[in-house]
Scaffold this motif. Structure first.
Motif, PDB file in Angstrom:
ATOM      1  N   ASP A 272      28.780  72.728   0.522  1.00  0.00           N
ATOM      2  CA  ASP A 272      29.301  73.907  -0.151  1.00  0.00           C
ATOM      3  C   ASP A 272      30.249  73.488  -1.272  1.00  0.00           C
ATOM      4  N   ALA A 273      30.302  74.297  -2.312  1.00  0.00           N
ATOM      5  CA  ALA A 273      31.175  73.971  -3.448  1.00  0.00           C
ATOM      6  C   ALA A 273      32.653  74.055  -3.080  1.00  0.00           C
ATOM      7  N   ASP A 274      32.983  74.801  -2.043  1.00  0.00           N
ATOM      8  CA  ASP A 274      34.366  74.972  -1.635  1.00  0.00           C
ATOM      9  C   ASP A 274      34.762  73.867  -0.658  1.00  0.00           C
ATOM     10  N   PRO A 275      35.743  73.031  -1.000  1.00  0.00           N
ATOM     11  CA  PRO A 275      36.162  71.957  -0.084  1.00  0.00           C
ATOM     12  C   PRO A 275      36.619  72.483   1.274  1.00  0.00           C
ATOM     13  N   ALA A 276      37.214  73.680   1.299  1.00  0.00           N
ATOM     14  CA  ALA A 276      37.680  74.242   2.566  1.00  0.00           C
ATOM     15  C   ALA A 276      36.514  74.503   3.516  1.00  0.00           C
ATOM     16  N   VAL A 277      35.370  74.940   2.961  1.00  0.00           N
ATOM     17  CA  VAL A 277      34.185  75.177   3.793  1.00  0.00           C
ATOM     18  C   VAL A 277      33.695  73.866   4.385  1.00  0.00           C
ATOM     19  N   ARG A 278      33.675  72.808   3.569  1.00  0.00           N
ATOM     20  CA  ARG A 278      33.224  71.516   4.052  1.00  0.00           C
ATOM     21  C   ARG A 278      34.151  70.973   5.136  1.00  0.00           C
ATOM     22  N   GLU A 279      35.457  71.088   4.910  1.00  0.00           N
ATOM     23  CA  GLU A 279      36.409  70.594   5.898  1.00  0.00           C
ATOM     24  C   GLU A 279      36.321  71.370   7.208  1.00  0.00           C
ATOM     25  N   ARG A 280      36.087  72.665   7.110  1.00  0.00           N
ATOM     26  CA  ARG A 280      35.971  73.489   8.308  1.00  0.00           C
ATOM     27  C   ARG A 280      34.732  73.109   9.116  1.00  0.00           C
ATOM     28  N   GLU A 281      33.640  72.795   8.424  1.00  0.00           N
ATOM     29  CA  GLU A 281      32.421  72.392   9.127  1.00  0.00           C
ATOM     30  C   GLU A 281      32.599  71.035   9.785  1.00  0.00           C
ATOM     31  N   VAL A 282      33.287  70.117   9.123  1.00  0.00           N
ATOM     32  CA  VAL A 282      33.573  68.813   9.733  1.00  0.00           C
ATOM     33  C   VAL A 282      34.360  69.012  11.022  1.00  0.00           C
ATOM     34  N   ALA A 283      35.381  69.872  10.981  1.00  0.00           N
ATOM     35  CA  ALA A 283      36.183  70.127  12.173  1.00  0.00           C
ATOM     36  C   ALA A 283      35.336  70.732  13.283  1.00  0.00           C
ATOM     37  N   ARG A 284      34.426  71.635  12.912  1.00  0.00           N
ATOM     38  CA  ARG A 284      33.558  72.252  13.928  1.00  0.00           C
ATOM     39  C   ARG A 284      32.649  71.222  14.572  1.00  0.00           C
ATOM     40  N   LEU A 285      32.029  70.364  13.762  1.00  0.00           N
ATOM     41  CA  LEU A 285      31.144  69.336  14.300  1.00  0.00           C
ATOM     42  C   LEU A 285      31.896  68.385  15.220  1.00  0.00           C
ATOM     43  N   ASN A 286      33.106  68.022  14.839  1.00  0.00           N
ATOM     44  CA  ASN A 286      33.877  67.104  15.678  1.00  0.00           C
ATOM     45  C   ASN A 286      34.286  67.758  16.998  1.00  0.00           C
ATOM     46  N   ARG A 287      34.597  69.046  16.972  1.00  0.00           N
ATOM     47  CA  ARG A 287      34.896  69.735  18.231  1.00  0.00           C
ATOM     48  C   ARG A 287      33.654  69.776  19.117  1.00  0.00           C
ATOM     49  N   LEU A 288      32.512  70.027  18.499  1.00  0.00           N
ATOM     50  CA  LEU A 288      31.269  70.079  19.254  1.00  0.00           C
ATOM     51  C   LEU A 288      30.971  68.726  19.887  1.00  0.00           C
ATOM     52  N   HIS A 289      31.101  67.650  19.102  1.00  0.00           N
ATOM     53  CA  HIS A 289      30.807  66.312  19.612  1.00  0.00           C
ATOM     54  C   HIS A 289      31.781  65.897  20.708  1.00  0.00           C
ATOM     55  N   ALA A 290      33.036  66.312  20.578  1.00  0.00           N
ATOM     56  CA  ALA A 290      34.046  65.915  21.558  1.00  0.00           C
ATOM     57  C   ALA A 290      33.732  66.468  22.943  1.00  0.00           C
ATOM     58  N   ARG A 291      32.897  67.494  23.021  1.00  0.00           N
ATOM     59  CA  ARG A 291      32.545  68.089  24.310  1.00  0.00           C
ATOM     60  C   ARG A 291      31.304  67.452  24.923  1.00  0.00           C
ATOM     61  N   MET A 292      30.750  66.429  24.292  1.00  0.00           N
ATOM     62  CA  MET A 292      29.523  65.814  24.788  1.00  0.00           C
ATOM     63  C   MET A 292      29.774  64.385  25.216  1.00  0.00           C
ATOM     64  N   SER A 293      29.861  64.166  26.508  1.00  0.00           N
ATOM     65  CA  SER A 293      30.004  62.823  27.058  1.00  0.00           C
ATOM     66  C   SER A 293      29.497  62.848  28.488  1.00  0.00           C
ATOM     67  N   GLY A 294      29.213  61.670  29.022  1.00  0.00           N
ATOM     68  CA  GLY A 294      28.700  61.595  30.389  1.00  0.00           C
ATOM     69  C   GLY A 294      28.064  60.251  30.644  1.00  0.00           C
ATOM     70  N   THR A 295      27.115  60.223  31.551  1.00  0.00           N
ATOM     71  CA  THR A 295      26.391  58.991  31.870  1.00  0.00           C
ATOM     72  C   THR A 295      24.898  59.271  31.823  1.00  0.00           C
ATOM     73  N   ASP A 296      24.124  58.267  31.411  1.00  0.00           N
ATOM     74  CA  ASP A 296      22.676  58.449  31.347  1.00  0.00           C
ATOM     75  C   ASP A 296      22.035  58.138  32.694  1.00  0.00           C
ATOM     76  N   ALA A 297      20.713  58.159  32.732  1.00  0.00           N
ATOM     77  CA  ALA A 297      19.984  57.964  33.985  1.00  0.00           C
ATOM     78  C   ALA A 297      20.204  56.579  34.580  1.00  0.00           C
ATOM     79  N   ARG A 298      20.651  55.628  33.756  1.00  0.00           N
ATOM     80  CA  ARG A 298      20.899  54.264  34.238  1.00  0.00           C
ATOM     81  C   ARG A 298      22.378  54.021  34.510  1.00  0.00           C
ATOM     82  N   GLY A 299      23.159  55.094  34.492  1.00  0.00           N
ATOM     83  CA  GLY A 299      24.573  54.961  34.799  1.00  0.00           C
ATOM     84  C   GLY A 299      25.432  54.474  33.654  1.00  0.00           C
TER      85      GLY A 299
END
Length: 505
Positions: free
Chosen positions: A91-118
């Motif tokens: 987006d041309a607006d830096p605030a929109v880009r920064e807000r999306e970065v923050a959203r993606l990082n919040r989303l990623h921070a909620r994804m962790s665990g162990t796979d089928a091999r531990g």
């Protein structure tokens, strides 16, 4: 962490965020970004599939996809959300880009665990995030080469700087990717050779996703036509993608070498590359994606065109059924019997259908926390929530999951199966689910006036305000909203505005 699950895009330059900086630090606007030119390029569809396979072949990404992503059960919804995220990143607006970065990082921070091999996985793992960006860049370069339009060295270096800037926007710096383009190729080959695996997620994308891909909204009334087209196109896409992957990975994963696939791949990329001769603006990826997913009941002006197209598609599929009746299992019955006519009664659907269409968001056949987290993620995305509203919504769903575990998980395996669910359906409508409805209402009620007006309604449901305006005064109150939400989640009644909210593909 992945294009299939979170909608990663790219930045431009070497500065602190997308759209600032190019090779050697020269400022570049989003409009002049090299990657932005790919948005409406048909070749990018092929390249994005390829990049997603390479991402999924990384054990960390593959585990995150298998545990958290809805790309199997809801691929069209995931495609739309991914595209919206990429647009925001440019987006041309830096605030929109920064807000999306923050959203993606919040989303990623909620994804962790162990796979089928531990083995532990974490969507915030910096080397893994760098690999995701690397696959996008390398696939873009490969796309241009295979279509007979290879990038010159200067353009390639400038484009690489843009991808590094995107990583810098997410992680604060781009140190996990080599600064020098020549060093990047050595890095890419090393990861392919030493770290990629024959993961289940990669196999699903290559050999199962397209074979079972549900019809988009535009074609959901023509299952015969969709099944016939999917039966042809699905295997072709799989063969094209396999042929385009690095040889060392194909060998390591034992992927089949289909005779003629390299020629088919080259022809597909060359044909897609011919789009450069079309007048500018003829192909708009955003419009195409929106049209495919647009409900005929929507108040969007394009809905009338969609309805006309659906009518023509239905006539075409009826003719196809008469001329070439399909035999065997196509994955979709040519004349499906509506689940609403089952023994559960008129206007209701079976518990099994509700379980698979609404509750099992990840499509793994069980209900567990990732499914409810996916619901919260979709609702937060639709409403474009910031903190702390987003966290309140996730917390409400987490409390509901604990309540469901206590009530429904009779064998103690940490998840709920279809039999456990069907045996205790009334337990769905407990206090925690009521709290989910209340938090969702508060998130929709942007002006905090205690009611949802037409604009707030459309933000959640993406359709017109279809309530009885004479009796509701043009608004939707808290008690009515909560009641309707509970009726949907526990009564399993289809054909309500809530159905496409969580059950759409």
């Amino acid at each position: 962490m992945t294009t299939a699950s979170t909608g990663t895009g790219t930045g431009s330059g070497t500065g602190t965020g997308p759209g600032t900086g190019a090779a050697e630090g020269t400022p570049r606007s989003p409009e002049t970004s090299s990657f932005r030119a790919f948005f409406d390029d048909p070749r990018w569809a092929l390249a994005l599939i390829r990049a997603t396979v390479l991402e999924a072949a990384h054990p960390q990404v593959g585990a995150a996809l298998a545990e958290n992503s809805t790309f199997i059960a809801h691929p069209w919804r995931r495609l739309r959300n991914t595209f919206v995220s990429m647009r925001r990143m440019f987006d041309a607006d830096p605030a929109v880009r920064e807000r999306e970065v923050a959203r993606l990082n919040r989303l990623h921070a909620r994804m962790s665990g162990t796979d089928a091999r531990g083995r532990a996985y974490d969507a915030m793992d910096r080397p893994t995030r760098a690999w995701v960006v690397a696959t996008l860049f390398e696939s873009a370069v490969t796309m241009c080469r295979l279509s007979g339009q290879p990038l010159d060295q200067d353009t390639m270096e400038r484009t690489y700087a843009e991808y590094r800037a995107y990583l810098a926007a997410l992680d604060g710096d781009a140190r996990e990717l080599p600064e020098n383009l020549n060093d990047f190729w050595r890095y890419f080959d090393r990861v392919v050779e030493d770290e990629l695996e024959d993961t289940e997620a990669a196999r699903v994308i290559l050999f199962r996703l397209f074979d079972h891909l549900p019809a988009p909204a535009l074609l959901d009334g023509a299952p015969t036509l969709w099944a016939a087209g999917r039966a042809v196109v699905g295997p072709l896409l799989g063969a094209i993608t396999v042929a385009s992957l690095p040889e060392s990975y194909r060998r390591k994963a034992g992927l089949p070498e289909t005779p003629g696939a390299p020629t088919l791949m080259q022809g597909a990329y060359l044909a897609a590359g011919l789009a450069r001769f079309l007048p500018k603006g003829w192909i708009d990826a955003g419009t195409i994606i929106e049209t495919l997913s647009l409900s005929p009941d929507s108040d969007d002006p394009r809905a009338r065109t969609v309805s006309a197209l659906r009518a023509r598609v239905k006539r075409a599929t009826a003719l196809l059924r008469l001329v070439t009746p399909l035999g065997g299992d196509t994955g979709t019955h040519p004349d499906p019997v509506p689940p609403t006519t089952t023994a559960t009664g008129e206007g209701r659907r079976s518990a099994e259908e509700f379980f698979h269409q609404v509750l099992d968001q990840t499509g793994d056949g069980h209900l567990d926390w990732p499914d409810l987290a996916a619901m919260a993620r979709e609702l937060a995305t639709r409403l474009d929530l910031d903190e702390p509203e987003e966290t309140r919504l996730y917390d409400a769903f987490a409390a509901w999951w604990k309540e469901l575990q206590t009530s429904l998980d009779t064998d103690g395996d940490g998840r709920v199966g279809i039999d456990e669910y069907a045996a205790a359906v009334p337990s769905l409508a407990g206090p925690a689910l009521i709290r989910v409805a209340e938090v969702l209402f508060d998130a929709c009620d942007k002006d905090r006036n205690g009611t949802i007006d037409a604009d707030e309604y459309r933000a959640l449901f993406r359709t017109a305000f279809h309530r009885d305006l004479a009796t509701t005064d043009g608004t939707y109150g808290r008690s009515a909203f909560v009641g309707d939400f509970l009726s949907f989640m526990s009564g399993r009644r289809p054909n309500t505005p809530y159905d496409p909210l969580l059950a759409d593909a």
